[in-house]
Structure formats: C-alpha cells, structure tokens
Design an enzyme around this catalytic site. Structure first.
Site, PDB file in Angstrom:
ATOM      1  NE  ARG A   6      37.289  58.570  51.973  1.00 20.47           N
ATOM      2  CZ  ARG A   6      36.454  56.638  52.160  1.00 20.47           C
ATOM      3  NH1 ARG A   6      37.012  55.888  50.639  1.00 20.47           N
ATOM      4  NH2 ARG A   6      35.859  56.864  52.820  1.00 20.47           N
TER       5      ARG A   6
ATOM      6  NE  ARG B 269      41.654  51.987  48.625  1.00 18.89           N
ATOM      7  CZ  ARG B 269      40.966  51.479  47.822  1.00 18.89           C
ATOM      8  NH1 ARG B 269      41.495  49.573  48.030  1.00 18.89           N
ATOM      9  NH2 ARG B 269      39.450  50.864  48.739  1.00 18.89           N
TER      10      ARG B 269
ATOM     11  CG  ASP C 197      37.314  56.864  57.809  1.00 19.28           C
ATOM     12  OD1 ASP C 197      37.473  56.452  57.204  1.00 19.28           O
ATOM     13  OD2 ASP C 197      36.389  55.938  58.717  1.00 19.28           O
TER      14      ASP C 197
ATOM     15  CE1 TYR D  44      30.306  51.671  57.337  1.00 17.95           C
ATOM     16  CE2 TYR D  44      29.646  53.986  58.202  1.00 17.95           C
ATOM     17  CZ  TYR D  44      30.184  53.030  56.385  1.00 17.95           C
ATOM     18  OH  TYR D  44      29.935  53.423  55.698  1.00 17.95           O
TER      19      TYR D  44
END
Ligand code: 1CP
Length: 343
Positions: A26, A30, A76, A150
């Site tokens: 990552r 952000r 992703d 998921y």
C-alpha cells in the site's frame, strides 16, 4: 557493481544485493497528499484502477517521492471477480461490496473476460516504460482462498463467517470456486507479465482463518498449483507469497508452494523466521505498520534489528499495508535508513 542491476531481483534469485531493497505494501494510497488529490477528483476507487492514466500516475507517486526499489501496480485483488462477471462496488467508508455467490449455478456462470481488466495491463505497460532502471515492477493477484472469501461473503470486515461455513459444510462447492479463481488468476497474472511485470506477489490476506487440513487444501494446494503454472510458462519471473497470519502454516507454505520468497506479517518472530523460513527461501517484510505511524527512534531501532537479523536475503517491507494515518516523512526516513544500511 553494475548500476542497472535491480536489488530486489538479486535477493529473489538468492544473490547478495548492492543494498537491502525496500518497498511497502500500500505504498500508493491515502497517506499521500498527491493520492488524495487525485482521489478527490475521481468518481470512485474502481474508476481510478480502471483509468490507466490515473493508475500509472498513482503507481509512480511513491517512486518519485521516496525512490523505493520496486513499484507495485495500482489495482486491486477484487478486479479478478469483476472480470469474472461479479458486480463490484467500493462504497465510501465501507470498502468493497460484491454480489454474493449463492449456489453452484452462480459459480458455473463465472466467466473470465480479460477485456474487462485490459486497463490494468495498459497501466503495467506504461509504468514499465517509465520506471528508473534500478526499480522493479511488481504485479499481483489475490490468492484463490482470499478472493473466494470476498466472493462468498460479499464484503470485507465480516470475519468471513459464510465462507467458513462453506469450508465445513460445502467444501466441494468452495473447491469449484477456488478452481475457477485459479484459472482466472493464471490468465490475469500471465497478462501482467506479458505487459512488463517482473515480479509477482500473491496476497493471501485471510490465510490465517484456516488451519490443518483446510489450510492445506484451500491455501497451500491452490497456491502451489498457481505457482507451478506460472513457472511453467514464465520460469524467470519470481513470485512472492504472503500467507498473512498463517502462524504455524508459514513453514509448510514456504516448503511446499514453490514461491521464491515469503512475506512475513508482524506477528512472526524474527529468530524463528531466520531459522525455519529463511533457511528455505528469502524473506520480505515484518515491520509493524504502527511503527511507521509512530516514527522516530523506535521505528529505526526495530528496523535495524530486522535488517541485522535477516541480513541481505531479505526485502524490507511492512507486515501489512501502510495505513492512512502514516506521516509521509516517516516513510522518507525509513527508506533512506534501509538503503544506507551497510550489509
Ligand atoms: O482510496 C481508497 O480508500 C482505496 C483504498 C484501497 C487501495 C489504495 C483499496 C480498497 N485498494 C487499494 C489498492 C491496493 N489493494 C493495492 C495497490 C498497490 C499498493 O499496495 O500500493 C493492492 C496490492 C491491494 C491488495 C488488496 N486489496 C488486498 C490484499 C492486501 C491487504 O491489504 O491485505 C485486499 C485484502 C484488498 C481488498 C480491499 N481493497 C480495498 C480495501 C479497503 C480492501 C480491504 C477490505 C477489507 O477490509 O476486507
């Protein structure tokens, strides 16, 4: 030494690098103001992944700012279910939401369409042609087990209770899904290599939910098969495996899957790692992401201990991804410390 050798490729081939290489899971995200700026202007996260212009810029942001030894494709793990025809959304504050798989019919209906993710391969091509010569490009996918979690539960942050019920009550159905994911991941990773990815990482973020025979069947076996298929076609491309929180599963994973290196979460004890895991394959990771938030002498002291314990057959990284609260200056300091560390 030749300036154009890539330290991360040296480590993955079992050779001593010019310095211990570093990249961070990552590393684009952000915590970076330049990422937040692009994100504020974009409709949603999925659009950013599927816009090669933006995804290329974002992939390169941490390289420009910190000069890491590897770039990881901005995409992703859930783009594979999307390419298989599963409706996917990233909802603000909630994370990914997928249409849950219901039964055998919904698994039979899955069909991988490479065109749905062609933007990802275009991003790889563009990044590959813009990286500094010493910087490697890492492609990735989620491991079949983690992606299945998921798809069966429909979202994250759930403990994946429905998937865990399938492990016990519908193992054949889960096996069928895992096999579909294996085929799709093979095509998805192959296309990344053809576009210029030089290293692959397989993220098995939820490997720690399984143990014993279920771990062997749904984590080790599919990973071993995926690695074998990639090696058959692309023997020169090293593969890093990350069975996060697998605890005692780390040993059979590194011995049996055929991965070229093993990524450690922060809970793995270093002397155990050196003795039982690094004796089998080079290692990556382990620094607690919370220490990168904290910074200062605690971060440097812990990093120094990792570097001196694991030595040059190691790629410096975190035990999991960079969190949004991380001050970018701490990353600057960490990367500089690692790259200047004398082996
Ligand atoms: O701006 C945002 O809020 C989006 C946050 C974000 C980002 C930056 C998501 C949503 N995905 C990503 C990019 C991403 N995901 C990369 C890019 C390269 C890099 O590392 O810089 C990679 C490799 C991933 C892999 C990924 N996605 C994993 C495996 C690694 C891990 O973190 O364990 C997983 C589990 C996902 C699913 C996912 N995508 C995004 C979120 C919030 C999640 C987790 C959801 C959950 O809590 O279960």
């Amino acid at each position: 030494m030749n300036n154009f050798r890539k330290p991360i490729l040296d480590v993955l081939r079992g050779q001593t690098p010019e310095h211990i290489p570093v990249w961070l899971m990552r590393q684009a995200g952000r915590y970076l103001p330049e990422y937040r700026e692009i994100r504020a202007k974009s409709k949603n996260f999925l659009n950013m992944c599927l816009d090669s212009d933006l995804a290329t810029k974002i992939t390169l942001q941490p390289i420009r700012r910190f000069d890491m030894d590897a770039a990881i494709l901005f995409a992703d793990i859930l783009l594979v279910p999307m390419a298989l025809g599963v409706p996917l959304e990233f909802c603000e504050g909630e994370g990914p939401v997928l249409k849950k798989l219901e039964d055998e019919k919904s698994i039979d209906a899955l069909f991988y369409e490479s065109e749905k993710v062609s933007a990802v391969f275009e991003t790889v091509r563009r990044v590959a042609s813009s990286l500094p010569k010493k910087t490697a490009l890492i492609g990735f996918c989620g491991a079949p087990w983690t992606v299945a979690c998921y798809m069966v539960d429909g979202k994250g942050k759930t403990n994946f209770t429905r998937t865990q019920t399938w492990v016990k009550e519908k193992p054949e159905l889960l096996q069928k899904l895992i096999t579909r994911l294996l085929d799709a991941s093979e095509m998805y990773l192959g296309a990344q290599i053809e576009a210029g990815a030089e290293v692959l990482q397989i993220f098995d973020s939820w490997a720690g939910l399984l143990s014993g025979t279920a771990f062997a069947r749904f984590v080790i076996e599919p990973t071993q098969e995926l690695v074998a298929r990639m090696k058959k076609k692309y023997p020169q491309v090293p593969i890093i495996g990350f069975p996060r929180e697998a605890r005692e599963g780390y040993v059979p994973y590194v011995r049996q899957t055929g991965v070229d290196a093993l990524s450690l979460d922060s809970s793995v004890e270093l002397n155990f790692a050196k003795r039982e895991l690094q004796s089998v394959k080079p290692l990556q990771g382990n620094l607690d992401p919370a220490l990168l938030v904290q910074g200062g002498s605690e971060m440097i002291k812990t990093m120094e201990n990792i570097l001196s314990t694991l030595g040059p057959l190691h790629i410096a990284n975190l035990g999991h991804g960079v969190v949004p609260e991380t001050p970018p200056e701490h990353v600057t300091e960490l990367v500089r410390f690692i790259q200047n560390f004398r082996i």
